[in-house]
Scaffold this active site. Structure first.
Site, PDB file in Angstrom:
ATOM      1  N   LYS A   1     -13.415  -0.628 -13.889  1.00 44.52           N
ATOM      2  CA  LYS A   1     -13.754  -1.960 -13.354  1.00 44.52           C
ATOM      3  C   LYS A   1     -14.126  -2.904 -14.502  1.00 44.52           C
ATOM      4  CE  LYS A   1     -12.879  -1.026  -9.122  1.00 44.52           C
ATOM      5  NZ  LYS A   1     -11.637  -1.553  -8.535  1.00 44.52           N
TER       6      LYS A   1
ATOM      7  N   SER B   1     -17.110  -4.239  -8.998  1.00 49.53           N
ATOM      8  CA  SER B   1     -18.185  -3.442  -8.391  1.00 49.53           C
ATOM      9  C   SER B   1     -19.508  -3.702  -9.099  1.00 49.53           C
ATOM     10  CB  SER B   1     -17.795  -1.968  -8.532  1.00 49.53           C
ATOM     11  OG  SER B   1     -18.877  -1.139  -8.208  1.00 49.53           O
TER      12      SER B   1
ATOM     13  N   ASP C   1       0.861  -1.194   0.000  1.00 50.79           N
ATOM     14  CA  ASP C   1       0.000   0.000   0.000  1.00 50.79           C
ATOM     15  C   ASP C   1       0.886   1.229   0.000  1.00 50.79           C
ATOM     16  OD1 ASP C   1      -2.034   2.024   0.837  1.00 50.79           O
ATOM     17  OD2 ASP C   1      -3.262   0.253   1.243  1.00 50.79           O
TER      18      ASP C   1
ATOM     19  N   GLY D   1     -26.424  10.880 -12.104  1.00 48.81           N
ATOM     20  CA  GLY D   1     -25.729   9.612 -12.308  1.00 48.81           C
ATOM     21  C   GLY D   1     -26.238   8.476 -11.428  1.00 48.81           C
ATOM     22  N   ASP D   2     -27.096   8.780 -10.429  1.00 49.32           N
ATOM     23  CA  ASP D   2     -27.588   7.716  -9.545  1.00 49.32           C
ATOM     24  C   ASP D   2     -28.607   6.829 -10.268  1.00 49.32           C
ATOM     25  OD1 ASP D   2     -26.130   8.172  -7.262  1.00 49.32           O
ATOM     26  OD2 ASP D   2     -27.693   9.286  -6.218  1.00 49.32           O
TER      27      ASP D   2
ATOM     28  N   TYR E   1     -14.523   5.776 -13.533  1.00 47.94           N
ATOM     29  CA  TYR E   1     -14.279   4.786 -12.475  1.00 47.94           C
ATOM     30  C   TYR E   1     -14.951   3.454 -12.826  1.00 47.94           C
ATOM     31  CZ  TYR E   1     -14.900   2.053  -8.264  1.00 47.94           C
ATOM     32  OH  TYR E   1     -14.938   0.994  -7.384  1.00 47.94           O
TER      33      TYR E   1
HETATM   34  P1  NAD Z   1      -9.770   2.433   0.061  1.00 44.37           P
HETATM   35  O1  NAD Z   1      -9.419   3.698  -0.633  1.00 44.37           O
HETATM   36  O2  NAD Z   1     -10.150   2.491   1.493  1.00 44.37           O
HETATM   37  O3  NAD Z   1      -8.548   1.406  -0.062  1.00 44.37           O
HETATM   38  C1  NAD Z   1      -7.683   1.380  -1.170  1.00 44.37           C
HETATM   39  C2  NAD Z   1      -6.269   1.289  -0.661  1.00 44.37           C
HETATM   40  O4  NAD Z   1      -5.393   1.239  -1.801  1.00 44.37           O
HETATM   41  C3  NAD Z   1      -5.841   2.486   0.182  1.00 44.37           C
HETATM   42  O5  NAD Z   1      -5.201   2.037   1.362  1.00 44.37           O
HETATM   43  C4  NAD Z   1      -4.854   3.237  -0.713  1.00 44.37           C
HETATM   44  O6  NAD Z   1      -3.837   3.888   0.032  1.00 44.37           O
HETATM   45  C5  NAD Z   1      -4.312   2.103  -1.576  1.00 44.37           C
HETATM   46  N1  NAD Z   1      -3.821   2.541  -2.885  1.00 44.37           N
HETATM   47  C6  NAD Z   1      -4.462   3.301  -3.802  1.00 44.37           C
HETATM   48  N2  NAD Z   1      -3.658   3.504  -4.873  1.00 44.37           N
HETATM   49  C7  NAD Z   1      -2.510   2.842  -4.626  1.00 44.37           C
HETATM   50  C8  NAD Z   1      -1.295   2.688  -5.344  1.00 44.37           C
HETATM   51  N3  NAD Z   1      -1.083   3.296  -6.517  1.00 44.37           N
HETATM   52  N4  NAD Z   1      -0.317   1.922  -4.800  1.00 44.37           N
HETATM   53  C9  NAD Z   1      -0.492   1.329  -3.591  1.00 44.37           C
HETATM   54  N5  NAD Z   1      -1.606   1.460  -2.854  1.00 44.37           N
HETATM   55  C10 NAD Z   1      -2.601   2.209  -3.366  1.00 44.37           C
HETATM   56  O7  NAD Z   1     -10.894   1.723  -0.819  1.00 44.37           O
HETATM   57  P2  NAD Z   1     -11.853   0.503  -0.471  1.00 44.37           P
HETATM   58  O8  NAD Z   1     -13.209   1.035  -0.217  1.00 44.37           O
HETATM   59  O9  NAD Z   1     -11.213  -0.386   0.518  1.00 44.37           O
HETATM   60  O10 NAD Z   1     -11.912  -0.195  -1.901  1.00 44.37           O
HETATM   61  C11 NAD Z   1     -11.045  -1.265  -2.228  1.00 44.37           C
HETATM   62  C12 NAD Z   1     -11.346  -1.748  -3.637  1.00 44.37           C
HETATM   63  O11 NAD Z   1     -12.714  -2.110  -3.721  1.00 44.37           O
HETATM   64  C13 NAD Z   1     -11.118  -0.716  -4.730  1.00 44.37           C
HETATM   65  O12 NAD Z   1     -10.597  -1.373  -5.854  1.00 44.37           O
HETATM   66  C14 NAD Z   1     -12.511  -0.189  -5.011  1.00 44.37           C
HETATM   67  O13 NAD Z   1     -12.637   0.298  -6.320  1.00 44.37           O
HETATM   68  C15 NAD Z   1     -13.329  -1.444  -4.816  1.00 44.37           C
HETATM   69  N6  NAD Z   1     -14.733  -1.194  -4.482  1.00 44.37           N
HETATM   70  C16 NAD Z   1     -15.031  -0.391  -3.411  1.00 44.37           C
HETATM   71  C17 NAD Z   1     -16.361  -0.137  -3.103  1.00 44.37           C
HETATM   72  C18 NAD Z   1     -16.720   0.772  -1.969  1.00 44.37           C
HETATM   73  O14 NAD Z   1     -17.845   1.290  -1.958  1.00 44.37           O
HETATM   74  N7  NAD Z   1     -15.859   0.989  -0.997  1.00 44.37           N
HETATM   75  C19 NAD Z   1     -17.378  -0.729  -3.863  1.00 44.37           C
HETATM   76  C20 NAD Z   1     -17.041  -1.557  -4.929  1.00 44.37           C
HETATM   77  C21 NAD Z   1     -15.703  -1.781  -5.231  1.00 44.37           C
HETATM   78  C1  WQD Z   2     -26.192   5.281  -1.823  1.00 43.43           C
HETATM   79  C2  WQD Z   2     -27.554   5.942  -1.903  1.00 43.43           C
HETATM   80  C3  WQD Z   2     -27.532   8.085  -2.999  1.00 43.43           C
HETATM   81  C4  WQD Z   2     -25.130  10.188  -0.084  1.00 43.43           C
HETATM   82  C5  WQD Z   2     -21.120   4.198  -4.910  1.00 43.43           C
HETATM   83  C6  WQD Z   2     -20.407   4.054  -6.223  1.00 43.43           C
HETATM   84  C7  WQD Z   2     -20.338   2.610  -6.618  1.00 43.43           C
HETATM   85  C8  WQD Z   2     -19.734   1.774  -5.498  1.00 43.43           C
HETATM   86  C9  WQD Z   2     -20.394   2.027  -4.193  1.00 43.43           C
HETATM   87  C10 WQD Z   2     -17.379   1.502  -5.862  1.00 43.43           C
HETATM   88  C11 WQD Z   2     -27.820   6.605  -3.262  1.00 43.43           C
HETATM   89  C12 WQD Z   2     -27.929   8.226  -1.546  1.00 43.43           C
HETATM   90  C13 WQD Z   2     -25.838   9.214  -0.750  1.00 43.43           C
HETATM   91  C14 WQD Z   2     -25.834  11.282   0.502  1.00 43.43           C
HETATM   92  C15 WQD Z   2     -27.897  10.315  -0.268  1.00 43.43           C
HETATM   93  N1  WQD Z   2     -18.348   2.078  -5.286  1.00 43.43           N
HETATM   94  N2  WQD Z   2     -27.184   9.280  -0.835  1.00 43.43           N
HETATM   95  N3  WQD Z   2     -27.202  11.283   0.388  1.00 43.43           N
HETATM   96  O1  WQD Z   2     -23.864   5.700  -5.311  1.00 43.43           O
HETATM   97  O2  WQD Z   2     -24.828   3.440  -4.650  1.00 43.43           O
HETATM   98  O3  WQD Z   2     -22.426   3.664  -5.040  1.00 43.43           O
HETATM   99  O4  WQD Z   2     -20.425   3.446  -3.915  1.00 43.43           O
HETATM  100  O5  WQD Z   2     -17.366   0.677  -6.722  1.00 43.43           O
HETATM  101  O6  WQD Z   2     -19.569   2.531  -7.765  1.00 43.43           O
HETATM  102  O7  WQD Z   2     -21.117   4.784  -7.195  1.00 43.43           O
HETATM  103  O8  WQD Z   2     -23.379   4.665  -3.029  1.00 43.43           O
HETATM  104  O9  WQD Z   2     -23.336   5.504  -0.710  1.00 43.43           O
HETATM  105  O10 WQD Z   2     -22.922   7.126  -2.617  1.00 43.43           O
HETATM  106  O11 WQD Z   2     -25.209   6.210  -2.268  1.00 43.43           O
HETATM  107  O12 WQD Z   2     -29.129  10.397  -0.355  1.00 43.43           O
HETATM  108  O13 WQD Z   2     -25.252  12.196   1.082  1.00 43.43           O
HETATM  109  O14 WQD Z   2     -27.593   7.010  -0.938  1.00 43.43           O
HETATM  110  O15 WQD Z   2     -28.281   8.965  -3.789  1.00 43.43           O
HETATM  111  O16 WQD Z   2     -29.179   6.434  -3.543  1.00 43.43           O
HETATM  112  P1  WQD Z   2     -23.718   4.418  -4.586  1.00 43.43           P
HETATM  113  P2  WQD Z   2     -23.637   5.920  -2.103  1.00 43.43           P
END
Ligand code: NAD
Ligand code: WQD
Length: 339
Positions: free
Chosen positions: A153, A124, A31, A298-299, A149
């Site tokens: 994926k 995702s 990381d 975008g939602d 973004y």
């Molecule tokens: P996060 O930002 O908390 O964790 C990502 C980690 O990767 C961080 O610790 C960051 O420092 C590290 N990182 C980023 N770029 C880097 C680089 N170039 N080199 C080394 N380390 C690096 O995110 P998260 O919520 O834990 O998400 C993890 C994965 O899951 C991501 O790929 C994200 O796209 C995916 N994902 C997250 C969500 C969500 O809502 N949290 C939903 C779907 C998918």
């Molecule tokens: C959830 C719901 C908002 C904030 C995002 C990324 C998706 C994935 C997960 C990585 C929606 C509503 C939110 C606020 C609100 N990430 N909302 N007030 O948009 O489903 O997904 O995170 O892969 O790619 O797009 O998650 O938590 O932002 O929103 O009313 O202040 O809550 O409109 O309906 P989302 P979210």
């Protein structure tokens, strides 16, 4: 077994390190701490009772991959490291294509070079866009991404699947996460959003903690039970466990030269924004100050998972309730506020 966890200091990665330890794996974190704090490592040490080895390095750095693979006998990789802010990706797409796509290509090249065969990739539910039918199964079509973004994926899933198809030894699983929330029950690790949170649950907890004035509920005119949008909120500990199941499935394929599959990782239950607020209030006894605002651009209206495939093939099922996840998110917020 040694598992390299890229992004292992992040939200989902840190919880996965805990579950890997509980399942008997050793984690090595890679990381650069661009979106996490070193304090996460202390939290991990307290939870698992021993320190976790880590490399402070960038996944875009070829020499860093060589160093890790030379120094450690890595049996598999869980690749979390990426940027994840949807809005930022629209403004800075190249940052996302570099860190999420180009770095994944480099990782795959380095895996081939060093003979590392097992990969679990963080995908995702965003790949489904607004699905034609609910719940979403893995057979539902992947829709054109509505952000760079989301596109990263989709592209990474394709790159991984194409690489597996060359039959040069790569075996991989993509996990399509729905909406991860919550924190470890110890409140020693959790989500650390930088600046104003874009996601619902951290915004709720920060509002109740007095760090934000009021929660905006984006839209109450959706065609849903109460007019607010529906998502599938999954406890991050359940999500972390899915990675352990995916890894076990990959390791079972050791006699095969090729394996690729992808799975929905959600609870199978959709909740509206107002239901999340109500569940938060009843599980914590605290009021959420909110106001209805226009829809957020975008939602999608509604998305939630059909998890039959992950139940049957991975042998995994989400166990924690929305109320538990929200209570844990709040406990984490209280712990962070005291720091
Ligand atoms: P996060 O930002 O908390 O964790 C990502 C980690 O990767 C961080 O610790 C960051 O420092 C590290 N990182 C980023 N770029 C880097 C680089 N170039 N080199 C080394 N380390 C690096 O995110 P998260 O919520 O834990 O998400 C993890 C994965 O899951 C991501 O790929 C994200 O796209 C995916 N994902 C997250 C969500 C969500 O809502 N949290 C939903 C779907 C998918
Ligand atoms: C959830 C719901 C908002 C904030 C995002 C990324 C998706 C994935 C997960 C990585 C929606 C509503 C939110 C606020 C609100 N990430 N909302 N007030 O948009 O489903 O997904 O995170 O892969 O790619 O797009 O998650 O938590 O932002 O929103 O009313 O202040 O809550 O409109 O309906 P989302 P979210």
């Amino acid at each position: 077994m040694k598992i390299l966890v890229t992004g292992g200091a992040g939200f989902i990665g840190s919880h996965t390190v805990v579950e890997l330890y509980k399942a008997g794996y050793e984690s090595i974190i890679l990381d650069n701490f661009s979106n996490s704090e070193k304090a996460v490592l202390d939290g991990l040490t307290t939870i698992i009772g021993q320190s976790v080895k880590y490399y402070e390095a960038d996944i875009n750095d070829a020499a860093a991959w060589d160093k890790v693979f030379t120094e450690q006998q890595i049996d598999g990789i869980i690749h979390f490291a990426a940027n994840k802010a949807v809005g930022e990706s629209v403004k800075e797409p190249l940052k996302y294509y570099r860190n999420n796509v180009a770095a994944t290509v480099l990782m795959l090249e380095k895996m081939q070079e060093h003979g590392v065969s097992n990969l679990v990739f963080s995908s995702s539910c965003t790949v489904y866009g607004q699905p034609d039918a609910l719940p979403v199964t893995e057979k539902s079509s992947v829709k054109p991404a509505n952000s760079p973004y989301g596109n990263t994926k989709q592209i990474c899933e394709e790159i991984i699947s194409d690489t597996v198809a060359t039959e040069k030894g790569l075996k991989a699983i993509s996990l399509r996460y729905f909406n991860p929330i919550g924190a470890h029950e110890s409140a020693l690790i959790g989500e650390l959003p930088i600046g104003v949170p874009a996601n619902l649950v951290p915004f709720i907890t920060q509002t109740v903690a007095g760090l934000r004035g009021q929660l905006s509920v984006f839209g109450d005119d959706y065609p849903t039970s109460d007019g607010t949008a529906v998502r599938d909120y999954i406890h991050v500990v359940d999500l972390a466990k899915a990675h352990v199941s995916a890894l076990a499935l990959l390791l079972e394929q050791k006699d095969k030269n090729t394996y690729y599959d992808f799975f929905n990782i959600g609870t199978g239950k959709g909740s509206t924004v107002l239901e999340v607020i109500q569940a938060f209030e009843s599980s914590t006894g605290l009021k959420v100050d909110y106001a209805i605002k226009p829809r957020r651009e975008g939602d999608v209206t509604a998305v939630y998972a059909d998890c039959t495939k992950s139940n049957e093939v991975l042998g995994w099922k989400a166990e924690k309730t929305l109320a538990e996840a929200l209570a844990d998110a709040w406990r984490w917020q209280v712990a962070v506020s005291k720091r």
